[in-house]
Design a protein around this motif. Sequence first.
Motif, PDB file in Angstrom:
ATOM      1  N   THR A   1      38.505 -60.107 -47.529  1.00 20.80           N
ATOM      2  CA  THR A   1      37.745 -59.735 -46.342  1.00 20.80           C
ATOM      3  C   THR A   1      38.707 -59.474 -45.188  1.00 20.80           C
ATOM      4  O   THR A   1      39.617 -60.271 -44.940  1.00 20.80           O
TER       5      THR A   1
ATOM      6  N   THR B   1      40.236 -59.611 -41.704  1.00 14.19           N
ATOM      7  CA  THR B   1      40.154 -60.592 -40.620  1.00 14.19           C
ATOM      8  C   THR B   1      40.637 -60.020 -39.290  1.00 14.19           C
ATOM      9  O   THR B   1      40.287 -60.540 -38.235  1.00 14.19           O
TER      10      THR B   1
ATOM     11  N   VAL C   1      44.025 -59.271 -44.202  1.00 19.21           N
ATOM     12  CA  VAL C   1      42.951 -59.517 -45.162  1.00 19.21           C
ATOM     13  C   VAL C   1      43.072 -60.956 -45.656  1.00 19.21           C
ATOM     14  O   VAL C   1      44.170 -61.390 -46.024  1.00 19.21           O
TER      15      VAL C   1
ATOM     16  N   ASP D   1      40.202 -63.676 -51.554  1.00 16.20           N
ATOM     17  CA  ASP D   1      39.216 -64.645 -52.031  1.00 16.20           C
ATOM     18  C   ASP D   1      39.854 -65.965 -52.438  1.00 16.20           C
ATOM     19  O   ASP D   1      39.212 -67.005 -52.404  1.00 16.20           O
TER      20      ASP D   1
ATOM     21  N   GLY E   1      35.417 -58.760 -41.113  1.00 11.41           N
ATOM     22  CA  GLY E   1      34.215 -58.996 -41.905  1.00 11.41           C
ATOM     23  C   GLY E   1      33.988 -57.991 -43.017  1.00 11.41           C
ATOM     24  O   GLY E   1      33.157 -58.209 -43.899  1.00 11.41           O
ATOM     25  N   THR E   2      34.722 -56.869 -42.993  1.00 10.11           N
ATOM     26  CA  THR E   2      34.570 -55.846 -44.035  1.00 10.11           C
ATOM     27  C   THR E   2      35.143 -56.341 -45.356  1.00 10.11           C
ATOM     28  O   THR E   2      36.282 -56.804 -45.416  1.00 10.11           O
ATOM     29  N   ALA E   3      34.360 -56.252 -46.424  1.00 12.54           N
ATOM     30  CA  ALA E   3      34.838 -56.599 -47.766  1.00 12.54           C
ATOM     31  C   ALA E   3      35.710 -55.460 -48.285  1.00 12.54           C
ATOM     32  O   ALA E   3      35.335 -54.294 -48.183  1.00 12.54           O
TER      33      ALA E   3
ATOM     34  N   THR F   1      37.135 -49.922 -50.090  1.00  9.89           N
ATOM     35  CA  THR F   1      35.853 -50.571 -49.848  1.00  9.89           C
ATOM     36  C   THR F   1      34.933 -50.240 -51.014  1.00  9.89           C
ATOM     37  O   THR F   1      35.197 -49.302 -51.768  1.00  9.89           O
TER      38      THR F   1
END
Length: 139
Positions: A12, A14, A27, A30, A52-54, A138
């Motif tokens: 994600t 940051t 980023v 995970d 917040g973008t995955a 993305t």
Amino acid sequence: MTLSIRNQLPGTVTEVRPGGVMATVKVRLDGGQDLTSVITLEAVEELGLAPGTAVRALVKSTEVSIATSRDEGLSIRNQFAGAVTHMELGTVMATVKVTMAGGELTAAITKDAAADLGLFVGSDVIALIKATEVALATA
């Protein structure tokens, strides 16, 4: 889309820090590690990147280097501690799989480098990736 890039790490965004032409994108993977990517501003806009973008961080195996200890005297931003879980030695090249928190990286290094480093399955290593070699995608 199917890609030949072996290293595809989910995370994600940051932080996005724009520059004149390029941007630094931070980023959180995970597995909890922080990764830095440097991509064009145009790519940031086209992908709609914001905190917040995955994303998936994409790194060719030939762009992953291996060290046997952490070196703070390097310009390489991305340094991930892990252990060698698989190694395949060819005539010239070696494929080294490194398991780290939350994932796995594959490095393609020379067979001579693997020998010089004394790598074996179970070796503790640091996987190194320059920020300019990390592409982002993305969903």
